[in-house]
Design an enzyme around this catalytic site. Structure first.
Site, mmCIF file in Angstrom:
data_model
loop_
_atom_site.group_PDB
_atom_site.id
_atom_site.type_symbol
_atom_site.label_atom_id
_atom_site.label_comp_id
_atom_site.label_asym_id
_atom_site.label_seq_id
_atom_site.Cartn_x
_atom_site.Cartn_y
_atom_site.Cartn_z
ATOM 1 N N CYS A 2 -5.102 -10.691 -16.941
ATOM 2 C CA CYS A 2 -5.844 -11.606 -17.784
ATOM 3 C C CYS A 2 -4.989 -11.580 -19.400
ATOM 4 O O CYS A 2 -4.430 -10.334 -19.566
ATOM 5 C CB CYS A 2 -7.330 -11.104 -18.046
ATOM 6 S SG CYS A 2 -8.345 -10.911 -16.577
ATOM 7 N N ARG A 27 0.075 -13.270 -17.134
ATOM 8 C CA ARG A 27 -0.886 -12.216 -16.747
ATOM 9 C C ARG A 27 -1.925 -12.512 -15.874
ATOM 10 O O ARG A 27 -2.850 -11.755 -15.363
ATOM 11 C CB ARG A 27 -1.374 -11.854 -17.996
ATOM 12 C CG ARG A 27 -0.414 -11.494 -19.014
ATOM 13 C CD ARG A 27 -1.226 -11.055 -20.422
ATOM 14 N NE ARG A 27 -1.853 -9.873 -20.254
ATOM 15 C CZ ARG A 27 -1.468 -8.491 -20.220
ATOM 16 N NH1 ARG A 27 0.147 -8.471 -20.577
ATOM 17 N NH2 ARG A 27 -1.975 -7.427 -20.078
ATOM 18 N N TRP A 73 -7.079 -13.472 -14.453
ATOM 19 C CA TRP A 73 -6.689 -13.043 -12.938
ATOM 20 C C TRP A 73 -8.035 -12.180 -12.375
ATOM 21 O O TRP A 73 -8.503 -11.253 -13.126
ATOM 22 C CB TRP A 73 -5.542 -11.878 -12.963
ATOM 23 C CG TRP A 73 -5.240 -11.674 -11.730
ATOM 24 C CD1 TRP A 73 -4.226 -12.531 -10.980
ATOM 25 C CD2 TRP A 73 -5.755 -10.394 -10.897
ATOM 26 N NE1 TRP A 73 -4.022 -11.882 -9.721
ATOM 27 C CE2 TRP A 73 -4.830 -10.562 -9.726
ATOM 28 C CE3 TRP A 73 -6.481 -9.469 -11.134
ATOM 29 C CZ2 TRP A 73 -5.061 -9.547 -8.774
ATOM 30 C CZ3 TRP A 73 -6.523 -8.466 -10.080
ATOM 31 C CH2 TRP A 73 -5.653 -8.732 -9.053
ATOM 32 N N ASN A 99 -10.336 -8.194 -21.122
ATOM 33 C CA ASN A 99 -9.170 -8.005 -20.139
ATOM 34 C C ASN A 99 -9.606 -6.532 -19.510
ATOM 35 O O ASN A 99 -9.607 -5.747 -20.489
ATOM 36 C CB ASN A 99 -7.877 -8.332 -20.810
ATOM 37 C CG ASN A 99 -6.689 -7.538 -19.876
ATOM 38 O OD1 ASN A 99 -6.825 -7.403 -18.808
ATOM 39 N ND2 ASN A 99 -5.439 -7.237 -20.769
ATOM 40 N N GLY A 100 -9.745 -6.327 -18.628
ATOM 41 C CA GLY A 100 -9.695 -4.976 -18.001
ATOM 42 C C GLY A 100 -10.921 -4.961 -17.076
ATOM 43 O O GLY A 100 -11.383 -5.992 -16.560
ATOM 44 N N GLU A 477 12.783 -4.397 -0.763
ATOM 45 C CA GLU A 477 12.720 -5.541 -2.023
ATOM 46 C C GLU A 477 12.975 -6.970 -1.584
ATOM 47 O O GLU A 477 12.348 -7.836 -2.357
ATOM 48 C CB GLU A 477 13.655 -4.867 -3.014
ATOM 49 C CG GLU A 477 13.879 -5.791 -4.427
ATOM 50 C CD GLU A 477 12.375 -5.897 -4.801
ATOM 51 O OE1 GLU A 477 11.506 -5.155 -4.420
ATOM 52 O OE2 GLU A 477 12.501 -7.112 -5.754
ATOM 53 N N LYS A 481 10.313 -9.844 -2.231
ATOM 54 C CA LYS A 481 10.298 -11.071 -2.921
ATOM 55 C C LYS A 481 10.116 -12.203 -2.084
ATOM 56 O O LYS A 481 9.474 -13.113 -2.368
ATOM 57 C CB LYS A 481 11.775 -10.875 -3.097
ATOM 58 C CG LYS A 481 12.573 -10.956 -4.346
ATOM 59 C CD LYS A 481 12.055 -10.719 -5.854
ATOM 60 C CE LYS A 481 10.969 -9.897 -6.049
ATOM 61 N NZ LYS A 481 10.581 -8.507 -6.887
ATOM 62 N N GLU A 484 6.139 -12.536 -1.536
ATOM 63 C CA GLU A 484 5.333 -13.074 -2.623
ATOM 64 C C GLU A 484 5.518 -14.500 -3.159
ATOM 65 O O GLU A 484 4.189 -14.857 -3.760
ATOM 66 C CB GLU A 484 5.428 -11.846 -3.700
ATOM 67 C CG GLU A 484 6.753 -12.098 -4.637
ATOM 68 C CD GLU A 484 6.865 -10.880 -5.691
ATOM 69 O OE1 GLU A 484 5.687 -10.816 -6.151
ATOM 70 O OE2 GLU A 484 7.868 -10.480 -5.943
ATOM 71 N N HIS A 500 10.619 1.184 17.014
ATOM 72 C CA HIS A 500 9.352 2.137 17.381
ATOM 73 C C HIS A 500 7.993 1.338 17.437
ATOM 74 O O HIS A 500 7.280 1.853 16.865
ATOM 75 C CB HIS A 500 9.531 3.415 16.420
ATOM 76 C CG HIS A 500 10.840 4.291 16.663
ATOM 77 N ND1 HIS A 500 10.820 5.078 17.800
ATOM 78 C CD2 HIS A 500 12.020 4.388 15.978
ATOM 79 C CE1 HIS A 500 11.980 5.584 17.565
ATOM 80 N NE2 HIS A 500 12.841 5.134 16.784
ATOM 81 N N LYS A 595 1.580 -11.008 -13.344
ATOM 82 C CA LYS A 595 2.834 -10.264 -13.762
ATOM 83 C C LYS A 595 2.524 -8.500 -14.102
ATOM 84 O O LYS A 595 3.073 -8.031 -13.665
ATOM 85 C CB LYS A 595 3.450 -10.890 -14.772
ATOM 86 C CG LYS A 595 4.737 -10.341 -15.274
ATOM 87 C CD LYS A 595 5.980 -10.762 -14.578
ATOM 88 C CE LYS A 595 7.153 -10.086 -14.985
ATOM 89 N NZ LYS A 595 8.080 -9.783 -13.644
HETATM 90 C C1 F6R Z 1 7.242 -7.888 -7.621
HETATM 91 C C2 F6R Z 1 6.671 -7.269 -8.699
HETATM 92 C C3 F6R Z 1 5.694 -6.205 -8.618
HETATM 93 C C4 F6R Z 1 6.011 -5.291 -9.782
HETATM 94 C C5 F6R Z 1 4.661 -4.257 -9.946
HETATM 95 C C6 F6R Z 1 4.977 -3.193 -11.093
HETATM 96 O O1 F6R Z 1 8.127 -8.861 -7.845
HETATM 97 O O2 F6R Z 1 7.113 -7.786 -10.030
HETATM 98 O O3 F6R Z 1 5.796 -5.532 -7.516
HETATM 99 O O4 F6R Z 1 7.077 -4.417 -9.836
HETATM 100 O O5 F6R Z 1 3.596 -4.782 -10.209
HETATM 101 O O6 F6R Z 1 5.007 -3.627 -12.298
HETATM 102 P P1 F6R Z 1 5.626 -3.040 -13.523
HETATM 103 O O7 F6R Z 1 7.054 -2.683 -12.983
HETATM 104 O O8 F6R Z 1 5.640 -3.747 -14.739
HETATM 105 O O9 F6R Z 1 4.965 -1.583 -13.599
#
Ligand code: F6R
Length: 600
Positions: A2, A27, A73, A99-100, A477, A481, A484, A500, A595
């Protein structure tokens, strides 16, 4: 999660609010709204969906010199117009954005708000209803606001307007990020400086459990007991152009392209005029004194932490454990005598990581935060910070922050090794320079990687990523990617682990992406590829120059064996990007995500 924004000044507030919300959309972007207060009263516009939809909905004939806005969000209640902020009290007098998460909202509802009719399913609405209720006794908005805030448990960044007072925005914060921006004849409120950089670069940090009274030409910060605090503003170090896409179709593409620049910037920032590694002496002392490092992080940052463990243990000889932040509080490991906690976080705001930081600070342990946002909560509350210098990352899928995190962890590892008298067999800056050049080469191979994406991932429902040693961490990773942003169900596995259990899922044509950058496991990972190919998998081998074989689909340039994740992740990022693009997904704002994850 948010984003909130507020403006009080001389000019029409609409554009500042809408533009601010556009910048905060990273956000959360499932619903949005703004409230504008003018001589005719309060004008409320709310929509389900994006800020672009809100823009269309807002009546351009409404002018107001103050207002608040929100992009959501969803946590409590589905995305809908009713659940979108701003929320209003039953009398219509008070309007609020939040927000929260208010943890005790059910208790407050039960104890104070019996008989009140609620319009939404949100935890937020109880706050505005509570303020209204308290106002009926206090007959004073500030007093009612104070009392309401004192009753809240949980995380909040709040902006409130009283429609009988066009001189004030009331603000409060706990655990969720919030800043007040200062202007000439106006002031703004925002979750992030990026939201209001167009109008000011002067900001006041707001700390937890503070209340702020924002007027056109003054800002008063108080503690909950009413003590007035003095605070100097700081200049936000972000350039407004850093947060624009420019000619790129997506932020993700721009940010992937910026990775070699970020690596070169890190090389510059962490060396002195003699070309020697330089780090804060306090960080050096903390690294020397600790007997074990606990890396705490989430998502992509956790994956960078896994690579960091390998680097620190191999180079500096300090034992490292890596923990997912959301699990740490329950599955707390037995701690060593002299632990050092390292928090890795692009945003510096991740609530799960912050909860661990608060806990370990209470226990008296030292903490270092590695973040892209100095001044963020995790940076402020830790003892030390290492900056990523990657520039703002806007796309929800993290790319340049991941590689910057690994580069900074490499610097920390190599520096600690040197201070301990370990002779490194390579020149770190030279090797990172080679990595940056390799990244340039890889980013120029987008077309080839787009073709590979079409051949292997065009219609698949699922995909597997395998690797051994460091390649395993990059597989995790790469799969994150892909899933998501393209919604292809993708999982990363240690090469030896698939058989396994998970190998049962391999069918004819299932894509299996195998990374081959580590000489000592070259043959064993290729053996794992044979196992899945024998069961019908469509294997996509990405190897490193020097280890390649004829049938490999893609070969990355040679880099030092310890730093291969910095190069091998690039084709995986690009493949994820094209897979999402080909499927018509919103690359920068994938569904259900945000994000900055500021709720636990
Ligand atoms: C995936 C992604 C998330 C962040 C995670 C932690 O592409 O961006 O998995 O890595 O939410 O966020 P930060 O690094 O801001 O603590």
């Amino acid at each position: 999660m948010c984003g909130i924004v507020g403006y009080i000044g001389q000019n029409d507030s609409k554009e500042v609010l809408l533009n601010g919300l556009e910048k905060l959309e990273y956000r959360g972007y499932d619903s949005a709204g703004i409230a504008l207060l003018n001589e005719n009263g309060l004008n409320l516009f709310k929509v389900k969906g994006r800020i672009a939809t809100l823009r269309d909905k807002v009546d351009e004939n409404v002018h107001a010199t103050m207002g608040i806005g929100h992009t959501r969000w969803a946590t409590h209640g589905e995305p809908s117009v009713d659940n979108a902020h701003p929320h209003q009290s039953a009398s219509g007098r008070f309007t609020l954005v939040h927000n929260g998460v208010i943890e005790n909202y059910q208790d407050i509802k039960h104890d104070y708000l019996q008989g009140v009719e609620f319009k939404s399913e949100t935890d937020t609405e109880i706050v505005v209803q509570l303020i209204d209720k308290l106002y009926q006794e206090e007959q004073n908005t500030l007093e009612s606001f104070h009392k309401a805030i004192e009753l809240l448990n949980g995380s909040y960044a709040i902006a409130l307007i009283d429609n009988q007072d066009n001189e004030t925005i009331y603000v409060a914060k706990n655990k969720s990020p919030l800043l007040v921006g200062l202007g000439n004849g106006f002031n703004v409120v925002a979750s992030d400086a990026m939201a209001t950089l167009k109008v000011t670069n002067q900001y006041l940090e707001i700390h937890d459990k503070e209340i702020v009274i924002v007027k056109r030409d003054s800002v008063l910060i108080q503690t909950l007991d009413g003590t007035v605090l003095e605070r100097e503003p700081y200049t936000a170090q972000i350039d407004a152009s850093d947060i624009e896409k420019g000619t790129y179709p997506h932020f993700m593409l721009k940010e992937m392209d910026e990775q070699p620049i970020a690596i070169r910037k890190i090389i510059n920032e962490y060396q002195d005029e003699n070309g020697e590694l330089t780090l804060d002496e306090d960080i050096r002392a903390a690294m020397q004194e600790c007997d074990r490092i606990y890396i705490i992080a989430a998502g992509t940052s956790y994956h960078a932490g896994l690579v960091g463990k390998n680097l620190i243990e191999k180079l500096a000889g300090v034992p490292v454990e890596v923990h997912v932040s959301s699990e740490f509080s329950y599955n707390t490991p037995l701690l060593s005598e002299k632990p050092l906690f390292i928090f890795i976080s692009q945003s510096g705001e991740t609530a799960d990581s912050r909860a661990v930081l608060v806990k370990i600070k209470e226990m008296g342990y030292p903490a270092l935060t590695i973040t892209n946002v100095p001044g963020s909560t995790l940076s402020r509350e830790a003892d030390y910070t290492l900056h990523l210098y990657a520039g703002p990352e806007i796309a929800v899928a993290s790319t340049k922050a991941y590689t910057a995190q690994i580069a900074v962890l490499a610097i920390l590892a190599a520096d600690t090794a040197q201070i301990k008298g370990v002779d490194l067999e390579f020149d770190l800056f030279q090797e990172l320079g080679i990595v940056a050049n390799a990244m340039d080469v890889l980013m120029d191979q987008k077309e080839e990687l787009e073709q590979i994406t079409r051949s292997y991932l065009a219609t698949t429902r699922n995909a597997f990523f395998i690797g051994r040693s460091l390649d395993y961490y990059v597989s995790l990773e790469g799969s994150l990617k892909l899933k998501e942003i393209s919604y292809i169900q993708a999982e990363g596995f240690a090469g030896g682990e698939l058989k396994h259990g998970t190998i049962a899922l391999i069918e004819k044509g299932t894509p299996v992406v195998a990374l081959v950058t580590q000489e000592q496991v070259n043959y064993s990972i290729r053996g794992n590829v044979q196992e899945v190919v024998a069961r019908g998998a469509n294997a996509l081998i990405i190897s490193m120059k020097g280890l390649e074989q004829d049938d490999d689909a893609f070969v990355i340039p040679r880099v030092h064996e310890l730093f291969t994740p910095l190069a091998s992740v690039i084709p995986l990022q690009i493949i994820a990007y094209f897979a999402a693009l080909h499927r018509g997904c919103d690359v920068d704002k994938p569904r259900n995500l945000a994000k900055s994850v500021t709720v636990e």
